[in-house]
Design a protein around this motif. Structure first.
Motif, PDB file in Angstrom:
ATOM      1  N   LYS A  76     -22.112 -29.126  17.889  1.00  0.00           N
ATOM      2  CA  LYS A  76     -20.800 -28.480  17.930  1.00  0.00           C
ATOM      3  C   LYS A  76     -20.868 -27.224  18.783  1.00  0.00           C
ATOM      4  CE  LYS A  76     -17.175 -26.315  15.279  1.00  0.00           C
ATOM      5  NZ  LYS A  76     -16.569 -26.025  14.001  1.00  0.00           N
ATOM      6  N   GLU A  77     -21.900 -26.429  18.578  1.00  0.00           N
ATOM      7  CA  GLU A  77     -22.019 -25.183  19.333  1.00  0.00           C
ATOM      8  C   GLU A  77     -22.157 -25.455  20.827  1.00  0.00           C
ATOM      9  OE1 GLU A  77     -21.914 -21.240  20.191  1.00  0.00           O
ATOM     10  OE2 GLU A  77     -21.299 -22.287  18.361  1.00  0.00           O
ATOM     11  N   ARG A  78     -22.899 -26.503  21.187  1.00  0.00           N
ATOM     12  CA  ARG A  78     -23.068 -26.839  22.613  1.00  0.00           C
ATOM     13  C   ARG A  78     -21.770 -27.373  23.231  1.00  0.00           C
ATOM     14  NH1 ARG A  78     -27.699 -29.210  20.539  1.00  0.00           N
ATOM     15  NH2 ARG A  78     -26.804 -31.296  20.722  1.00  0.00           N
ATOM     16  N   ARG A  79     -20.969 -28.071  22.460  1.00  0.00           N
ATOM     17  CA  ARG A  79     -19.815 -28.783  23.023  1.00  0.00           C
ATOM     18  C   ARG A  79     -18.499 -28.000  22.972  1.00  0.00           C
ATOM     19  NH1 ARG A  79     -20.369 -33.945  24.276  1.00  0.00           N
ATOM     20  NH2 ARG A  79     -18.228 -34.465  23.758  1.00  0.00           N
ATOM     21  N   ARG A  80     -18.400 -27.020  22.121  1.00  0.00           N
ATOM     22  CA  ARG A  80     -17.126 -26.312  21.988  1.00  0.00           C
ATOM     23  C   ARG A  80     -16.929 -25.325  23.127  1.00  0.00           C
ATOM     24  NH1 ARG A  80     -16.539 -21.506  19.362  1.00  0.00           N
ATOM     25  NH2 ARG A  80     -18.467 -20.334  19.137  1.00  0.00           N
ATOM     26  N   THR A  81     -15.687 -24.926  23.358  1.00  0.00           N
ATOM     27  CA  THR A  81     -15.370 -23.919  24.358  1.00  0.00           C
ATOM     28  C   THR A  81     -15.160 -22.603  23.626  1.00  0.00           C
ATOM     29  OG1 THR A  81     -14.293 -25.587  25.726  1.00  0.00           O
ATOM     30  CG2 THR A  81     -13.768 -23.279  26.208  1.00  0.00           C
ATOM     31  N   ALA A  82     -16.141 -21.714  23.731  1.00  0.00           N
ATOM     32  CA  ALA A  82     -16.076 -20.427  23.032  1.00  0.00           C
ATOM     33  C   ALA A  82     -14.826 -19.664  23.443  1.00  0.00           C
ATOM     34  CB  ALA A  82     -17.328 -19.607  23.331  1.00  0.00           C
ATOM     35  N   GLY A  83     -14.150 -19.095  22.459  1.00  0.00           N
ATOM     36  CA  GLY A  83     -12.969 -18.291  22.721  1.00  0.00           C
ATOM     37  C   GLY A  83     -11.681 -19.089  22.844  1.00  0.00           C
ATOM     38  N   LYS A  84     -11.758 -20.406  22.792  1.00  0.00           N
ATOM     39  CA  LYS A  84     -10.562 -21.247  22.936  1.00  0.00           C
ATOM     40  C   LYS A  84     -10.072 -21.675  21.557  1.00  0.00           C
ATOM     41  CE  LYS A  84      -8.448 -24.795  25.561  1.00  0.00           C
ATOM     42  NZ  LYS A  84      -7.140 -24.190  25.683  1.00  0.00           N
ATOM     43  N   ARG A  85      -8.760 -21.556  21.364  1.00  0.00           N
ATOM     44  CA  ARG A  85      -8.164 -21.984  20.094  1.00  0.00           C
ATOM     45  C   ARG A  85      -8.497 -23.457  19.846  1.00  0.00           C
ATOM     46  NH1 ARG A  85      -4.782 -21.761  16.011  1.00  0.00           N
ATOM     47  NH2 ARG A  85      -2.844 -22.921  15.864  1.00  0.00           N
ATOM     48  N   HIS A  86      -8.777 -23.776  18.601  1.00  0.00           N
ATOM     49  CA  HIS A  86      -9.159 -25.122  18.139  1.00  0.00           C
ATOM     50  C   HIS A  86     -10.591 -25.469  18.518  1.00  0.00           C
ATOM     51  CE1 HIS A  86      -5.122 -25.771  16.731  1.00  0.00           C
ATOM     52  NE2 HIS A  86      -4.646 -25.600  17.958  1.00  0.00           N
ATOM     53  N   HIS A  87     -11.317 -24.509  19.034  1.00  0.00           N
ATOM     54  CA  HIS A  87     -12.748 -24.686  19.333  1.00  0.00           C
ATOM     55  C   HIS A  87     -13.568 -23.655  18.565  1.00  0.00           C
ATOM     56  CE1 HIS A  87     -12.766 -27.503  22.868  1.00  0.00           C
ATOM     57  NE2 HIS A  87     -11.471 -27.230  22.773  1.00  0.00           N
ATOM     58  N   GLU A  88     -12.960 -23.046  17.555  1.00  0.00           N
ATOM     59  CA  GLU A  88     -13.649 -22.003  16.794  1.00  0.00           C
ATOM     60  C   GLU A  88     -14.925 -22.557  16.158  1.00  0.00           C
ATOM     61  OE1 GLU A  88      -9.300 -21.227  16.979  1.00  0.00           O
ATOM     62  OE2 GLU A  88     -10.449 -22.907  16.217  1.00  0.00           O
ATOM     63  N   ALA A  89     -15.924 -21.693  16.002  1.00  0.00           N
ATOM     64  CA  ALA A  89     -17.187 -22.094  15.386  1.00  0.00           C
ATOM     65  C   ALA A  89     -17.024 -22.358  13.897  1.00  0.00           C
ATOM     66  CB  ALA A  89     -18.254 -21.033  15.618  1.00  0.00           C
TER      67      ALA A  89
END
Length: 150
Positions: free
Chosen positions: A135-148
């Motif tokens: 999840k951490e590798r695939r999400r876009t940090a700072g983007k809504r709906h990509h929160e950790a």
């Protein structure tokens, strides 16, 4: 640094800390595969319970059909169906509840116990380390709906 960026960095760090110190990538991958196997087993168990319920419903419907055939004047056919099929074992000597019980006792429960013990021994009991890191590798940090985290 903005409050949002600080929160993002804190969230990322908390996911990264999910892996206990000293646990290798190979171990995380292997334990992740074991967890995936458990998830597959849980799905199979669900199908087994569906089979159990469907077979029970089948037998009840069959009983209703036998009753209706008898009422419609087809007593000989109804008698044969009742004698041969109503209440029949689906496997030699077993109804589906017995299959479910054997499966749960002899495979499902031991598998779950082994998966938990392996995870406890190799990852300090932490679940889903592989997935959290993915999840951490695939999400876009700072983007809504990509929160950790929620």
């Amino acid at each position: 640094m903005s409050d949002f960026r600080e929160a993002e960095e804190h969230e990322s760090a908390s996911l990264e800390k999910r892996r206990p110190e000293g646990v290798s990538d190979d171990t995380v991958t292997a334990v992740g595969k074991l967890s995936e196997a458990l998830e597959c087993l849980e799905r199979a168990r669900g199908h087994l319970y569906s089979f159990h319920q469907m077979m029970g419903h089948t037998d009840l419907l069959l009983g209703d059909a036998v009753d209706e055939l008898r009422e419609a004047g087809h007593g000989e056919v109804a008698d044969e169906l009742e004698k041969e099929l109503v209440g029949r074992n689906v496997l030699e000597g077993r109804w589906t509840f017995q299959i479910v019980e054997d499966f749960d006792d002899n495979y499902w429960a031991p598998f779950r116990d082994h998966e938990r013990r392996t995870r406890d021994k190799l990852q300090g009991g932490v679940r889903h380390v592989f997935e959290a890191e993915m999840k951490e590798r695939r999400r876009t940090a700072g983007k809504r709906h990509h929160e950790a985290r929620p």
